[in-house]
Design an enzyme around this catalytic site. Structure first.
Site, PDB file in Angstrom:
ATOM      1  N   HIS A  17       0.669  -1.142  -0.110  1.00  0.00           N
ATOM      2  CA  HIS A  17      -0.068  -0.121  -0.061  1.00  0.00           C
ATOM      3  C   HIS A  17       0.810   1.400  -0.125  1.00  0.00           C
ATOM      4  CE1 HIS A  17      -3.013  -2.685   2.408  1.00  0.00           C
ATOM      5  NE2 HIS A  17      -3.637  -2.496   0.965  1.00  0.00           N
ATOM      6  N   LYS A  41     -18.065  -6.299   5.352  1.00  0.00           N
ATOM      7  CA  LYS A  41     -16.839  -6.930   5.347  1.00  0.00           C
ATOM      8  C   LYS A  41     -16.457  -6.785   6.686  1.00  0.00           C
ATOM      9  CE  LYS A  41     -13.116  -6.712   1.785  1.00  0.00           C
ATOM     10  NZ  LYS A  41     -12.272  -6.047   1.432  1.00  0.00           N
ATOM     11  N   ARG A  92      -2.220  -6.018  -8.525  1.00  0.00           N
ATOM     12  CA  ARG A  92      -1.182  -6.793  -8.211  1.00  0.00           C
ATOM     13  C   ARG A  92      -1.270  -8.017  -9.404  1.00  0.00           C
ATOM     14  NH1 ARG A  92      -3.116  -7.489  -2.322  1.00  0.00           N
ATOM     15  NH2 ARG A  92      -5.021  -6.860  -3.569  1.00  0.00           N
ATOM     16  N   SER A 130      -2.812  -7.831   2.815  1.00  0.00           N
ATOM     17  CA  SER A 130      -2.922  -7.716   4.209  1.00  0.00           C
ATOM     18  C   SER A 130      -3.423  -9.196   5.081  1.00  0.00           C
ATOM     19  CB  SER A 130      -4.223  -6.766   4.603  1.00  0.00           C
ATOM     20  OG  SER A 130      -4.020  -5.670   3.921  1.00  0.00           O
TER      21      SER A 130
END
Ligand code: ADP
Length: 162
Positions: A17, A41, A92, A130
């Site tokens: 990040h 979430k 990514r 993460s």
């Protein structure tokens, strides 16, 4: 004034990040790192914790034009609220593309004035997430170099307590 929003869960904020943030920040007069909460979430770190760790990043990295924020509604509404015309996202491996492609279509439909700009992950961070960080930490692995050094202890403490 050119204003951008870099939204995400940041649960927790990683060096991947950070890489995106450092690349994007010089292109804007003001850039908001906006933590998404709610939206069904469940997060490991509270929104306050995540914002706090981002504030430490801003301070330690001397990112003077970067501000933290939080939102729980539509991203395009948050962008309009802060006057941003640009959304920043990182890409990514190919799996991100599919997801980002869908989100971009939805955001364009909701507000075509807000454009999304993508930054490719650096090769060193292209598989960093993460979730990886949390998993490594939970099994007592070393997350050195995966999260900003000054947030490492706080992340480990929280995950070990869990
Ligand atoms: P979200 O739940 O919105 O995907 P994340 O915190 O996982 O939130 O990611 C926020 C943004 O940062 C996304 O655009 C994601 O693709 C990007 N990102 C996450 N990890 C990396 C990384 N290692 N390198 C580059 N970009 C990344």
């Amino acid at each position: 004034m050119k204003i951008g929003v870099y939204p995400g869960s940041f649960d927790p904020f990683t060096v991947g990040h950070l890489d995106v943030l450092k690349n994007a920040a010089p292109l804007f007069d003001k850039l908001y790192v906006a933590v998404l909460y709610n939206a069904g979430k469940s997060a490991t770190f509270s929104v306050d914790d995540r914002v706090d760790m981002i504030n430490r990043v801003i301070e330690h990295e001397h990112l003077e034009n970067v501000h933290s924020g939080r939102f729980d509604g539509l991203l395009v509404d948050y962008a309009s609220k802060v006057g941003a015309e640009f959304i920043i996202r990182g890409l990514r491996a190919t799996s991100d593309f599919e997801y980002e492609f869908q989100i971009d279509a939805v955001n364009r439909h909701l507000n075509s004035k807000v454009k999304t700009v993508y930054f490719m992950a650096s090769p060193a961070h292209s598989f960093l997430s993460s979730s990886n960080v949390k998993e490594i930490c939970c099994y007592d692995g070393n997350i050195e170099g995966l999260v900003p050094q000054y947030n490492k202890e706080r992340i480990c403490e929280r995950l070990i307590r869990q």
